[in-house]
Design an enzyme around this catalytic site. Structure first.
Site, short mmCIF file in Angstrom:
data_model
loop_
_atom_site.label_atom_id
_atom_site.label_comp_id
_atom_site.label_asym_id
_atom_site.label_seq_id
_atom_site.Cartn_x
_atom_site.Cartn_y
_atom_site.Cartn_z
N GLU A 94 0.81 -1.21 0.00
CA GLU A 94 0.00 0.00 0.00
C GLU A 94 0.85 1.27 0.00
O GLU A 94 1.94 1.30 0.57
CB GLU A 94 -0.92 0.01 1.22
N CYS A 150 3.24 8.49 1.30
CA CYS A 150 3.81 7.47 2.19
C CYS A 150 4.03 6.21 1.36
O CYS A 150 3.09 5.66 0.80
CB CYS A 150 2.86 7.22 3.35
N CYS A 186 6.77 -7.05 6.89
CA CYS A 186 7.88 -6.51 7.67
C CYS A 186 8.33 -7.56 8.67
O CYS A 186 7.51 -8.23 9.30
CB CYS A 186 7.44 -5.24 8.41
N CYS A 223 6.88 -4.96 15.18
CA CYS A 223 6.47 -4.08 16.27
C CYS A 223 5.03 -4.40 16.69
O CYS A 223 4.17 -4.65 15.84
CB CYS A 223 6.57 -2.62 15.83
N CYS A 249 1.92 -2.37 15.13
CA CYS A 249 1.86 -2.17 13.68
C CYS A 249 1.20 -3.36 13.00
O CYS A 249 1.66 -4.50 13.15
CB CYS A 249 3.27 -1.95 13.13
N SER A 269 12.15 6.49 7.51
CA SER A 269 11.81 6.11 8.87
C SER A 269 12.38 4.72 9.15
O SER A 269 12.24 3.81 8.34
CB SER A 269 10.29 6.08 9.05
N SER A 284 11.58 5.34 14.76
CA SER A 284 10.44 4.81 15.50
C SER A 284 10.91 4.43 16.90
O SER A 284 11.44 3.34 17.11
CB SER A 284 9.86 3.59 14.78
N HIS A 298 9.17 5.02 20.42
CA HIS A 298 8.02 4.38 21.05
C HIS A 298 8.22 3.94 22.50
O HIS A 298 7.26 3.46 23.12
CB HIS A 298 7.52 3.18 20.23
N CYS A 302 -1.48 5.86 10.22
CA CYS A 302 -0.20 5.31 10.65
C CYS A 302 -0.39 4.00 11.40
O CYS A 302 -1.21 3.91 12.33
CB CYS A 302 0.52 6.31 11.55
#
Length: 374
Positions: free
Chosen positions: A91, A104, A111, A115, A118, A197, A219, A221, A345
């Site tokens: 996407e 974006c 991935c 995380c 996500c 990022s 990132s 967090h 996000c």
């Protein structure tokens, strides 16, 4: 073998033209046709010699990923789902604002970082995207938007590598893509307006600072290793001390004088006042080259069923921001955009064939955590 010209930055395209027996300057003409004018066929390139166009037609192509679907939010955000082949879909999201248009972009199908907050990570990992597949998201979106708005003016002013995937784990494809975005004969974007990022792949942060320094977002967090180990598993390999030192080193080459720390606000997990104070201590430690020049971007969590996490309250987010701001740290709260089309996000998930078992392992870990909580 047919060469996809979206895979080549200007230097690579010049080398390819030489292989075809053409002058290097032909690459600049070709590059402009592809990226500035959005040409998808060589017959459109009327200022190139017919013999050159015929040669290209038999040996090369300009092939973007096919678009599976396009969804538009009530706030103007547009999300495209691209077919990456072999059961994978990725996407890209366009976010229009008064003073900019931001795209974006995804760098991987899935991935491997995993995380907790996500949705992409919950799917696991299939493969890296090629340079052509990364660039084709910008190529398609830019010329789609120009056609829709009936203009030759550039629409996309900013690119953020914040879509699906960890960009720095796909380094060899990422850097040529960045160079295409930055090239004045391509999209002509400023290094300040292209952001990579990362969840903290320290060695590749150092390489990027030398090879193609653009704006950097990390990132983060979490303010300590114990919590970040749980939220961002990569922290177990590159803990906060190493990550912050890498940020300091990057700033010597970066087009901006700060690193942006992304911080997803999770109710009862990382959003207490004590966490904000720990963050201040973290970025001001003297062993990080007298602290790390930074700004914080607080991101309201966008829930999805598999996470088991909850968005922090508005009051908690505002109080967190107040503590950081009063301490002199520039802090913004990201406005949620495109959540009605799952384009906000942390919501990008596409459709991925997990080849690593990461999605299954995350599901097992979440089950164990829920059982322990009971």
């Amino acid at each position: 073998m047919t060469v996809n010209l979206l895979d080549l930055d200007l230097e690579g395209l010049a080398g390819y033209c030489e292989e075809l027996g053409e002058k290097r300057f032909r690459a600049t003409q070709l590059f402009r046709w592809i990226h500035q004018k959005g040409a998808s066929g060589f017959d459109q390139m009327t200022d190139l010699a017919r013999s050159f166009r015929e040669k290209l037609a038999t040996r090369a192509c300009i092939k973007a990923m096919p678009v599976i679907s396009c969804h538009e939010s009530t706030d103007g955000t547009i999300k495209w789902l691209f077919d990456a082949g072999d059961g994978n879909a990725v996407e890209a999201v366009f976010i229009p604002e008064e003073d900019r248009g931001t795209l974006c972009v995804s760098s991987q199908a899935g991935c491997a970082v995993g995380c907790r907050f996500c949705s992409t990570g919950h799917q696991g990992f299939s493969r890296n995207l090629t340079t052509a597949e990364i660039v084709s998201q910008l190529w398609y979106a830019e010329h789609f938007l120009r056609q829709r708005l009936n203009t030759d003016e550039r629409i996309i002013s900013n690119v953020v590598m914040m879509g699906m995937g960890e960009p720095l784990q796909n380094y060899s494809a990422l850097v040529p893509a960045l160079r295409i975005m930055l090239d004045d004969h391509g999209y002509g974007l400023s290094r300040r307006r292209v952001t990579v990022s990362t969840s903290g792949v320290v060695p590749m942060m150092d390489r990027l600072s030398q090879d193609c320094p653009v704006a950097l977002a990390v990132s983060l967090h979490a303010p300590n290793d114990v919590l970040r180990n749980d939220l961002v598993p990569l922290n177990q390999k590159y803990p906060l001390h190493e990550l912050l030192n890498a940020c300091s080193r990057y700033l010597a080459h970066a087009p901006r004088d700060f690193v942006t720390f992304e911080y997803c606000m999770l109710d009862g997990v990382n959003d207490r006042a004590e966490h904000a104070r720990q963050l201040l201590d973290l970025v001001r430690r003297q062993d990080h080259d007298r602290g790390v020049r930074c700004k914080f971007n607080l991101i309201p969590f966008n829930p999805f069923p598999a996470s088991g996490l909850v968005r922090s309250s508005s009051a908690a987010i505002q109080e967190f921001a107040r503590i950081l701001t009063e301490a002199g740290i520039v802090t913004t709260i990201r406005k949620t955009r495109g959540d009605d089309i799952d384009a906000a996000c942390g919501q990008l998930a596409g459709d991925v064939r997990d080849r690593t078992g990461a999605g299954e392992r995350m599901a097992r870990r979440r089950t164990i955590m829920l059982q322990a909580a009971r």
